[in-house]
Design a protein around this motif. Structure first.
Motif, PDB file in Angstrom:
ATOM      1  N   UNK A  38       0.842  -1.182   0.000  1.00  0.00           N
ATOM      2  CA  UNK A  38       0.000   0.000   0.000  1.00  0.00           C
ATOM      3  C   UNK A  38       0.879   1.234   0.000  1.00  0.00           C
ATOM      4  N   UNK A  39       0.447   2.280  -0.698  1.00  0.00           N
ATOM      5  CA  UNK A  39       1.190   3.539  -0.685  1.00  0.00           C
ATOM      6  C   UNK A  39       0.747   4.356   0.517  1.00  0.00           C
ATOM      7  N   UNK A  40       1.686   4.749   1.353  1.00  0.00           N
ATOM      8  CA  UNK A  40       1.378   5.508   2.558  1.00  0.00           C
ATOM      9  C   UNK A  40       2.389   6.635   2.696  1.00  0.00           C
ATOM     10  N   UNK A  41       1.910   7.880   2.570  1.00  0.00           N
ATOM     11  CA  UNK A  41       2.767   9.053   2.681  1.00  0.00           C
ATOM     12  C   UNK A  41       3.925   8.987   1.704  1.00  0.00           C
ATOM     13  N   UNK A  42       3.609   8.542   0.525  1.00  0.00           N
ATOM     14  CA  UNK A  42       4.621   8.517  -0.529  1.00  0.00           C
ATOM     15  C   UNK A  42       5.543   7.332  -0.471  1.00  0.00           C
ATOM     16  N   UNK A  43       5.385   6.459   0.526  1.00  0.00           N
ATOM     17  CA  UNK A  43       6.251   5.299   0.633  1.00  0.00           C
ATOM     18  C   UNK A  43       5.409   4.026   0.545  1.00  0.00           C
ATOM     19  N   UNK A  44       6.041   2.949   0.130  1.00  0.00           N
ATOM     20  CA  UNK A  44       5.348   1.669   0.046  1.00  0.00           C
ATOM     21  C   UNK A  44       5.518   0.907   1.360  1.00  0.00           C
ATOM     22  N   UNK A  45       4.403   0.596   1.989  1.00  0.00           N
ATOM     23  CA  UNK A  45       4.419  -0.165   3.235  1.00  0.00           C
ATOM     24  C   UNK A  45       4.041  -1.608   2.931  1.00  0.00           C
ATOM     25  N   UNK A  46       4.912  -2.524   3.294  1.00  0.00           N
ATOM     26  CA  UNK A  46       4.665  -3.934   3.018  1.00  0.00           C
ATOM     27  C   UNK A  46       3.573  -4.456   3.936  1.00  0.00           C
ATOM     28  N   UNK A  47       2.653  -5.221   3.367  1.00  0.00           N
ATOM     29  CA  UNK A  47       1.606  -5.866   4.153  1.00  0.00           C
ATOM     30  C   UNK A  47       1.699  -7.373   3.978  1.00  0.00           C
ATOM     31  N   UNK A  48       1.540  -8.100   5.068  1.00  0.00           N
ATOM     32  CA  UNK A  48       1.587  -9.562   5.033  1.00  0.00           C
ATOM     33  C   UNK A  48       0.473 -10.130   5.890  1.00  0.00           C
ATOM     34  N   UNK A  49       0.003 -11.288   5.485  1.00  0.00           N
ATOM     35  CA  UNK A  49      -0.852 -12.041   6.380  1.00  0.00           C
ATOM     36  C   UNK A  49       0.016 -12.577   7.517  1.00  0.00           C
ATOM     37  N   UNK A  50      -0.468 -12.547   8.753  1.00  0.00           N
ATOM     38  CA  UNK A  50       0.344 -13.030   9.875  1.00  0.00           C
ATOM     39  C   UNK A  50       0.756 -14.478   9.698  1.00  0.00           C
ATOM     40  N   UNK A  51       1.919 -14.800  10.203  1.00  0.00           N
ATOM     41  CA  UNK A  51       2.445 -16.161  10.104  1.00  0.00           C
ATOM     42  C   UNK A  51       1.627 -17.091  10.996  1.00  0.00           C
ATOM     43  N   UNK A  52       1.361 -18.271  10.491  1.00  0.00           N
ATOM     44  CA  UNK A  52       0.623 -19.253  11.281  1.00  0.00           C
ATOM     45  C   UNK A  52       1.051 -20.645  10.851  1.00  0.00           C
ATOM     46  N   UNK A  53       1.232 -21.532  11.825  1.00  0.00           N
ATOM     47  CA  UNK A  53       1.590 -22.924  11.547  1.00  0.00           C
ATOM     48  C   UNK A  53       0.703 -23.844  12.382  1.00  0.00           C
ATOM     49  N   UNK A  54      -0.308 -24.480  11.769  1.00  0.00           N
ATOM     50  CA  UNK A  54      -1.211 -25.363  12.528  1.00  0.00           C
ATOM     51  C   UNK A  54      -0.482 -26.489  13.250  1.00  0.00           C
ATOM     52  N   UNK A  55       0.567 -27.039  12.619  1.00  0.00           N
ATOM     53  CA  UNK A  55       1.292 -28.146  13.246  1.00  0.00           C
ATOM     54  C   UNK A  55       1.994 -27.679  14.518  1.00  0.00           C
ATOM     55  N   UNK A  56       2.593 -26.491  14.471  1.00  0.00           N
ATOM     56  CA  UNK A  56       3.299 -25.970  15.646  1.00  0.00           C
ATOM     57  C   UNK A  56       2.327 -25.648  16.773  1.00  0.00           C
ATOM     58  N   UNK A  57       1.178 -25.060  16.446  1.00  0.00           N
ATOM     59  CA  UNK A  57       0.204 -24.740  17.483  1.00  0.00           C
ATOM     60  C   UNK A  57      -0.393 -26.009  18.077  1.00  0.00           C
ATOM     61  N   UNK A  58      -0.666 -27.006  17.238  1.00  0.00           N
ATOM     62  CA  UNK A  58      -1.182 -28.281  17.750  1.00  0.00           C
ATOM     63  C   UNK A  58      -0.175 -28.925  18.700  1.00  0.00           C
ATOM     64  N   UNK A  59       1.105 -28.827  18.366  1.00  0.00           N
ATOM     65  CA  UNK A  59       2.148 -29.355  19.240  1.00  0.00           C
ATOM     66  C   UNK A  59       2.193 -28.594  20.563  1.00  0.00           C
ATOM     67  N   UNK A  60       1.973 -27.277  20.499  1.00  0.00           N
ATOM     68  CA  UNK A  60       1.976 -26.461  21.714  1.00  0.00           C
ATOM     69  C   UNK A  60       0.822 -26.817  22.644  1.00  0.00           C
ATOM     70  N   UNK A  61      -0.261 -27.347  22.094  1.00  0.00           N
ATOM     71  CA  UNK A  61      -1.437 -27.719  22.882  1.00  0.00           C
ATOM     72  C   UNK A  61      -1.398 -29.176  23.322  1.00  0.00           C
ATOM     73  N   UNK A  62      -0.229 -29.774  23.266  1.00  0.00           N
ATOM     74  CA  UNK A  62      -0.051 -31.197  23.553  1.00  0.00           C
ATOM     75  C   UNK A  62      -0.642 -31.588  24.902  1.00  0.00           C
ATOM     76  N   UNK A  63      -0.397 -30.765  25.926  1.00  0.00           N
ATOM     77  CA  UNK A  63      -0.850 -31.101  27.279  1.00  0.00           C
ATOM     78  C   UNK A  63      -2.254 -30.606  27.584  1.00  0.00           C
TER      79      UNK A  63
END
Length: 669
Positions: free
Chosen positions: A350-375
């Motif tokens: 997106x152009x913001x104040x004359x500069x390009x600001x990078x936008x990303x969808x937040x990082x997510x890993x279902x396998x890592x979160x499932x592992x974190x919920x092990x207990x």
């Protein structure tokens, strides 16, 4: 709560469904956890650690996409930086240059130590960027012990990396080295060579590799057929690719999202939208969620007038508006619901104040979160609730798949049903039911099946088949029989071909559960209903009863094959010869050998040796010499193994696939 009845149908509200099916009290008390030891992982709040890592990964991802990579250095000095963070940051790198800059910058971080995961991520980057010399140097460094607690690089990893680099000669060199250690490497090694040959237009070499896999006794898997389908599509042979795709259910190969995506893309590009609609309907039958790679194909269908048929699918693939992009900060707690390393590098700006600001969808890993919920402890559950994740059908399905134990998956399945704006549908329920069946949780499967049937929800045929197959793994023959008997109520009318597959799965499960009399009764019932078992089903039953030493049952099954006017294949003859030899009935084995020769079929080397040795031990020296002589007359080199496998695929099926594949190639001049 709402349940999705089909891809082209609206959501349907089912009053009271939450209280009756997804009640926390009912679901959480359904398990006793004495059989699992859930204290094997560290006692820290693993969900908090996951969130901390995710925030740092997002910071690195954003910085690698900024105008100055030098600003990456202070970010890497974060105490939370570890191999997990670096591995996933490397997977998310927008270019090889930024990834290699990250690796170089890590040399100035005193507390960081590479692990096998981070080094393998680096190897993939070097491979994909074609830096073969640096890749070889890294492999040599790992194998020489330069890195502490990192295992030597396996043959498979080397083959994958050199294939990613497009270096067929190196791949074949590694394969040759592997074969010197192990006569027949795993099926995936053949797949890698086939795919690389297809990519480099060595079409006949790809077909020869497939033929070699079969001749050496390997069992082609789903990826083998994916490689073949992609190859045929790239050659413009869409009809042949579709022909192989349609064979897959009969040879017990689960059709994959990748196969559907390739075919949907090819047929939509060709303007054959009626075929695309057939594929989309089959995806529903196979209980496969549409992939986002299909989005452009579905848009083409809508332009062509297929609006109603694709509206729900397009909606399914659109980004969820509740998920906010990350920009200059990573304080957002909403995360992407369909983490895919191949897709997450597609950045919007997106152009913001004359500069390009990078936008990303937040990082997510279902396998890592499932592992974190092990207990699944109270503090971790509280942290999960505070994170305010956006739960979608796709994400919940992936989470259920990635839980190691059915108990934890069930707890998550129950918990997520209470989250705002989330509705379980037939996909998440199917994923949960099959996981419970595999782990032998019969009561919970029965609960869900009863509620689904009561509410008029139809499961897919493939889900019913998986439940029966998984009950065979968990040793639950009676529940499998019960599911089979209720199949028409659970998934609607079934074709004879579908019934054949269900009967075959049930027979296999009953055999595994040692319910021999019931299996034979079901076999008789099947034939009386006009559904004739295929060769591989008969072969599977013969093999099983031969292992039990029940030769009379084996003979009865073989007689049924002949009475049905089916032609036994070489693999079935092999099973029969081995059974007779093990029971010290070499005369009968010799008779089968002669029948095999009369059918113009050839025995494999190991079975021929077994027959000769058995005859020799029983003092039938002349007969043993005759088998040796006749085998020599048939062929100077007997096959290493016979094509065909119990319960799954016959030699006829494999020959059909090979013929379609080989005949599709253009003849050479």
């Amino acid at each position: 709560m709402a349940i999705r009845c089909g891809l082209n149908k609206a959501r349907v509200n089912l009053p009271g469904y939450v209280s009756r099916v997804f009640s926390r009290h009912v679901l959480f008390d359904a398990f006793t956890f004495q059989s699992r030891n859930f204290s094997r992982k560290p006692c820290g709040n693993q969900v908090s650690l996951y969130l901390q890592r995710a925030k740092l990964i997002d910071s690195i991802r954003l910085t690698m996409r900024s105008s100055s990579l030098e600003s990456l250095v202070p970010v890497l000095n974060d105490p939370a930086l570890d191999s997990f963070v670096v591995t996933n940051a490397l997977h998310s790198a927008p270019s090889p240059e930024s990834a290699l800059f990250l690796v170089e910058s890590l040399k100035g971080v005193p507390h960081f130590k590479h692990t096998q995961n981070s080094l393998h991520a680096l190897a993939k980057i070097l491979a994909k960027s074609g830096q073969v010399a640096r890749l070889k140097a890294l492999i040599n460094g790992i194998n020489s012990g330069k890195f502490i607690n990192v295992q030597r690089v396996s043959f498979m990893d080397k083959m994958r990396w050199f294939a990613a680099a497009g270096d067929l000669d190196e791949v074949l060199c590694v394969w040759k080295e592997w074969r010197a250690v192990q006569n027949r490497p795993c099926t995936e090694s053949y797949n890698i060579i086939m795919a690389l040959c297809a990519q480099t237009r060595k079409d006949y070499e790809a077909v020869k590799t497939f033929c070699r896999l079969i001749d050496e006794g390997g069992l082609p898997n789903a990826r083998t057929y994916t490689v073949i389908i992609e190859h045929l599509v790239n050659l413009g042979k869409l009809d042949k690719a579709m022909e192989i795709f349609q064979i897959l259910p009969s040879i017990r190969i689960k059709r994959t999202l990748r196969q559907y995506s390739v075919l949907v893309g090819a047929f939509s590009d060709a303007g054959l939208f009626d075929m695309v609609k057939i594929l989309l309907d089959n995806m529903q039958i196979d209980a496969i969620l549409p992939g986002r790679a299909m989005h452009s194909s579905l848009q083409l269908m809508q332009v062509a007038g297929y609006v109603e048929e694709t509206a729900e699918l397009v909606k399914e693939m659109l980004p969820d508006e509740r998920i906010k992009n990350i920009k200059s900060s990573t304080t957002d707690s909403d995360y992407e619901d369909d983490h895919d390393h191949e897709n997450e590098n597609t950045d919007s700006t997106l152009c913001d104040a004359g500069e390009k600001a990078v936008q990303l969808k937040p990082w997510f890993d279902p396998a890592a979160l499932a592992s974190a919920l092990y207990n699944w402890r109270p503090e971790e559950l509280s942290t999960l609730e505070d994170a305010n994740f956006v739960w979608t059908t796709r994400l919940v399905s992936k989470m259920i798949r990635n839980f190691r134990y059915a108990e934890t998956a069930w707890q998550f399945f129950s918990w997520v049903s209470y989250q705002p704006e989330f509705c379980h549908n037939v996909y998440t329920i199917s994923r949960m039911i099959t996981k419970l069946a595999r782990d032998g949780k019969v009561n919970l499967v029965d609960q869900l099946l009863f509620k689904i049937q009561r509410e008029g929800i139809k499961l897919s045929f493939s889900t019913i088949k998986l439940i029966i197959d998984f009950y065979g793994i968990s040793g639950n023959g009676e529940p499998a029989l019960k599911v089979f008997q209720g199949a028409k109520q659970l998934c609607g009318p079934l074709s004879n071909n579908s019934l054949l597959l269900l009967y075959s799965s049930l027979l296999r499960t009953l055999a595994k559960c040692k319910m021999h009399d019931k299996a034979l009764d079901i076999l008789d019932e099947m034939i009386l209903c006009g559904i004739l078992p295929d060769i591989q089903t008969f072969s599977g039953l013969m093999h099983h009863f031969a292992l039990q030493g029940e030769i009379k049952t084996v003979q009865r099954l073989f007689a049924m094959v002949k009475q049905s006017e089916m032609n036994p294949d070489a693999y079935m003859f092999k099973i029969l010869i081995n059974a007779y030899c093990k029971s010290e009935r070499s005369a009968l084995a010799l008779r089968v050998f002669e029948d095999m020769r009369n059918a113009n079929l050839m025995l494999d080397a190991s079975t021929k040796d077994f027959l000769v040795n058995t005859l020799w031990k029983e003092g039938k020296l002349r007969e043993a010499a005759s088998v040796e002589e006749k085998s020599q007359e048939i062929s100077d080199v007997l096959p290493l193994a016979l094509p065909g496998h119990v319960y799954t695929v016959s030699s006829t099926d494999l020959s059909t696939v090979y013929k379609i594949y080989s005949d599709s190639l253009e003849p050479t001049c």
